[in-house]
Design an enzyme around this catalytic site. Sequence first.
Site, PDB file in Angstrom:
ATOM      1  N   ARG A 161       0.845  -1.180   0.000  1.00 39.33           N
ATOM      2  CA  ARG A 161       0.000   0.000   0.000  1.00 39.33           C
ATOM      3  C   ARG A 161       0.891   1.244   0.000  1.00 39.33           C
ATOM      4  NH1 ARG A 161      -2.201  -3.762   3.646  1.00 39.33           N
ATOM      5  NH2 ARG A 161      -4.344  -4.410   3.118  1.00 39.33           N
ATOM      6  N   LYS A 215      -3.886  -1.769  10.504  1.00 32.08           N
ATOM      7  CA  LYS A 215      -5.212  -1.860  11.104  1.00 32.08           C
ATOM      8  C   LYS A 215      -5.597  -3.296  11.434  1.00 32.08           C
ATOM      9  CE  LYS A 215      -6.966   2.251   8.721  1.00 32.08           C
ATOM     10  NZ  LYS A 215      -7.973   2.779   7.771  1.00 32.08           N
ATOM     11  N   ARG A 231      -0.331  -1.158  -6.793  1.00 31.42           N
ATOM     12  CA  ARG A 231      -0.670  -2.319  -5.954  1.00 31.42           C
ATOM     13  C   ARG A 231      -1.600  -3.258  -6.711  1.00 31.42           C
ATOM     14  NH1 ARG A 231      -1.501  -4.313  -0.692  1.00 31.42           N
ATOM     15  NH2 ARG A 231      -3.642  -4.788  -0.097  1.00 31.42           N
ATOM     16  N   HIS A 240      -4.248  -9.010   2.779  1.00 33.87           N
ATOM     17  CA  HIS A 240      -5.705  -9.148   2.830  1.00 33.87           C
ATOM     18  C   HIS A 240      -6.099 -10.041   4.010  1.00 33.87           C
ATOM     19  CE1 HIS A 240      -6.321  -8.164  -1.727  1.00 33.87           C
ATOM     20  NE2 HIS A 240      -6.098  -7.103  -0.990  1.00 33.87           N
ATOM     21  N   TYR A 282     -10.215  -9.471  -7.598  1.00 30.56           N
ATOM     22  CA  TYR A 282      -9.402  -9.762  -8.783  1.00 30.56           C
ATOM     23  C   TYR A 282      -9.837 -11.016  -9.546  1.00 30.56           C
ATOM     24  CZ  TYR A 282      -6.345  -6.487  -6.329  1.00 30.56           C
ATOM     25  OH  TYR A 282      -5.847  -5.380  -5.679  1.00 30.56           O
TER      26      TYR A 282
END
Length: 201
Positions: free
Chosen positions: A32, A66, A137, A160, A170
Amino acid sequence: DPFDLGEINSALEELPPQAANYVTFAVWTGLRVEELIELKWTDVDLRNGAIRIRRARTRGQAKEPKTQAGRRTVKLLEPARIAIMNQKAHTAMFRGHIFHDPRTDAPYITDKQFREWQWRPALTRAGVRYRPPMQLRHTYATWMLGAGENIKWVSMQMGHESTKMTLDTYANWIPSMNQGAGQAAVDLIWSQVGHRVDSSS
């Protein structure tokens, strides 16, 4: 809205060395943007070919990921390893952040500096349709999945929380969704078991 290889190469030709290292590293790690600008030399493990993601910089502040999945170890593929080795000459002596703004030779404070001062002008000069750096990304993900890499591995590399998230985002880039789905298994296995099958039935 990922980039293709030709677009990436055209953009790289228009970037100064440090920014080119940044883009190469980004598109071959899938990090990211907020993880890239906070990455430090102490996070790099060249011996084992990996980088550790432990922080991200958002709104000028360094914070922990996070989610637990965001706190991860990412494999250094060869293009990314070369980019990080090239970057050593620019910032390793400072023993801090890996990527610096070429205009100031200081670490990025926010992602806006790279986006507006290096990336957007480079795409304009290269004649490449503008997409924000976050698409680097997505480019990584589509390259990996399009090449047939294991979806669980790709999901872990990207941080993920689940393979479902990766698949939902995707799915169209995974080879098994193409018309030739199943052919790889036929090519691999048929020579071993095909002679046992009665083709006349």
